[in-house]
Design an enzyme around this catalytic site. Structure first.
Site, PDB file in Angstrom:
ATOM      1  CB  VAL A   1      -4.710   0.904   6.380  1.00 22.18           C
ATOM      2  CG1 VAL A   1      -5.798   0.026   6.972  1.00 22.18           C
ATOM      3  CG2 VAL A   1      -5.145   1.434   5.013  1.00 22.18           C
TER       4      VAL A   1
ATOM      5  N   GLY B   1      -8.569  -4.697   2.468  1.00 25.98           N
ATOM      6  CA  GLY B   1      -8.941  -4.020   1.230  1.00 25.98           C
ATOM      7  C   GLY B   1      -9.065  -2.506   1.329  1.00 25.98           C
TER       8      GLY B   1
ATOM      9  CG  ASN C   1       6.847   0.416   4.409  1.00 21.62           C
ATOM     10  OD1 ASN C   1       6.335  -0.653   4.734  1.00 21.62           O
ATOM     11  ND2 ASN C   1       6.226   1.576   4.500  1.00 21.62           N
TER      12      ASN C   1
ATOM     13  CE1 TYR D   1       1.558   2.583  -2.207  1.00 21.49           C
ATOM     14  CE2 TYR D   1       3.829   2.475  -1.436  1.00 21.49           C
ATOM     15  CZ  TYR D   1       2.556   3.018  -1.355  1.00 21.49           C
ATOM     16  OH  TYR D   1       2.297   3.999  -0.433  1.00 21.49           O
TER      17      TYR D   1
HETATM   18  C1  COA Z   1       0.520  -0.232   2.816  1.00 18.95           C
HETATM   19  C2  COA Z   1      -0.885  -0.226   3.437  1.00 18.95           C
HETATM   20  C3  COA Z   1      -1.523   1.133   3.197  1.00 18.95           C
HETATM   21  C4  COA Z   1      -1.730  -1.314   2.755  1.00 18.95           C
HETATM   22  O1  COA Z   1      -3.068  -1.196   3.238  1.00 18.95           O
HETATM   23  P1  COA Z   1      -4.031  -2.481   3.415  1.00 18.95           P
HETATM   24  O2  COA Z   1      -5.391  -1.960   3.689  1.00 18.95           O
HETATM   25  O3  COA Z   1      -3.451  -3.419   4.374  1.00 18.95           O
HETATM   26  O4  COA Z   1      -3.959  -3.144   1.951  1.00 18.95           O
HETATM   27  P2  COA Z   1      -5.079  -4.011   1.229  1.00 18.95           P
HETATM   28  O5  COA Z   1      -5.791  -4.860   2.218  1.00 18.95           O
HETATM   29  O6  COA Z   1      -5.918  -3.138   0.365  1.00 18.95           O
HETATM   30  O7  COA Z   1      -4.143  -4.939   0.309  1.00 18.95           O
HETATM   31  C5  COA Z   1      -4.362  -5.136  -1.074  1.00 18.95           C
HETATM   32  C6  COA Z   1      -3.356  -6.169  -1.583  1.00 18.95           C
HETATM   33  O8  COA Z   1      -2.007  -5.648  -1.492  1.00 18.95           O
HETATM   34  C7  COA Z   1      -1.125  -6.715  -1.106  1.00 18.95           C
HETATM   35  N1  COA Z   1      -0.594  -6.481   0.255  1.00 18.95           N
HETATM   36  C8  COA Z   1      -1.020  -5.572   1.167  1.00 18.95           C
HETATM   37  N2  COA Z   1      -0.296  -5.658   2.298  1.00 18.95           N
HETATM   38  C9  COA Z   1       0.611  -6.633   2.082  1.00 18.95           C
HETATM   39  C10 COA Z   1       1.645  -7.228   2.878  1.00 18.95           C
HETATM   40  N3  COA Z   1       1.874  -6.812   4.130  1.00 18.95           N
HETATM   41  N4  COA Z   1       2.381  -8.233   2.358  1.00 18.95           N
HETATM   42  C11 COA Z   1       2.155  -8.687   1.103  1.00 18.95           C
HETATM   43  N5  COA Z   1       1.173  -8.177   0.299  1.00 18.95           N
HETATM   44  C12 COA Z   1       0.429  -7.171   0.786  1.00 18.95           C
HETATM   45  C13 COA Z   1      -1.959  -7.992  -1.102  1.00 18.95           C
HETATM   46  O9  COA Z   1      -1.923  -8.539  -2.392  1.00 18.95           O
HETATM   47  C14 COA Z   1      -3.342  -7.434  -0.780  1.00 18.95           C
HETATM   48  O10 COA Z   1      -4.387  -8.304  -1.202  1.00 18.95           O
HETATM   49  P3  COA Z   1      -4.776  -9.560  -0.277  1.00 18.95           P
HETATM   50  O11 COA Z   1      -4.889  -9.078   1.145  1.00 18.95           O
HETATM   51  O12 COA Z   1      -6.091 -10.009  -0.856  1.00 18.95           O
HETATM   52  O13 COA Z   1      -3.671 -10.553  -0.453  1.00 18.95           O
HETATM   53  C15 COA Z   1      -0.793  -0.565   4.947  1.00 18.95           C
HETATM   54  O14 COA Z   1      -0.021  -1.732   5.141  1.00 18.95           O
HETATM   55  C16 COA Z   1      -0.254   0.539   5.825  1.00 18.95           C
HETATM   56  O15 COA Z   1      -0.972   1.471   6.194  1.00 18.95           O
HETATM   57  N6  COA Z   1       1.026   0.461   6.196  1.00 18.95           N
HETATM   58  C17 COA Z   1       1.639   1.399   7.092  1.00 18.95           C
HETATM   59  C18 COA Z   1       1.809   2.753   6.463  1.00 18.95           C
HETATM   60  C19 COA Z   1       2.668   2.688   5.256  1.00 18.95           C
HETATM   61  O16 COA Z   1       3.685   2.047   5.229  1.00 18.95           O
HETATM   62  N7  COA Z   1       2.199   3.393   4.209  1.00 18.95           N
HETATM   63  C20 COA Z   1       2.934   3.523   2.967  1.00 18.95           C
HETATM   64  C21 COA Z   1       3.910   4.641   3.110  1.00 18.95           C
HETATM   65  S1  COA Z   1       4.778   4.907   1.591  1.00 18.95           S
END
Ligand code: COA
Length: 78
Positions: free
Chosen positions: A6, A14, A43, A50
């Protein structure tokens, strides 16, 4: 390899959860018993995400890779 990604400016809105839900929903639809994936240990943001999704670390797995000359060597076998 597929990546869950994202763009930074859209994080914590979300979208990651939406994408994750779509994958899990498809797994249920196909009657899969589980979904496995990998994440780099530094990460921490992804790991927290997760964990929030209900994922658990499976300690007994070792992640293997075949690359470079060791992979290419298989190109020479008949
Ligand atoms: C991991 C990733 C996909 C999460 O996507 P996102 O859209 O930010 O996640 P969401 O908004 O759906 O988060 C859902 C819940 O997960 C948890 N969460 C997500 N990011 C978090 C963070 N940085 N720290 C703590 N909790 C986190 C929270 O509980 C969150 O709910 P909240 O925002 O109401 O507290 C995003 O950070 C990303 O793209 N990272 C870079 C790429 C990457 O590392 N991908 C995974 C490779 S294995």
């Amino acid at each position: 390899v597929e990546n869950l990604y994202v763009r930074e400016c859209y994080r914590r809105m979300g979208f990651g959860k939406m994408l994750f839900c779509a994958v899990a929903k498809e797994a249920v639809k196909r009657n899969y018993g589980r979904v496995d994936w990998v994440v780099l240990d530094w990460n921490v943001n992804a790991i927290r995400f997760y964990e929030e999704m209900g994922g658990e670390v499976v300690e007994e797995y070792k992640f293997f890779r075949l690359t470079g000359k060791d992979l290419q060597a298989f190109g020479h076998t008949h």
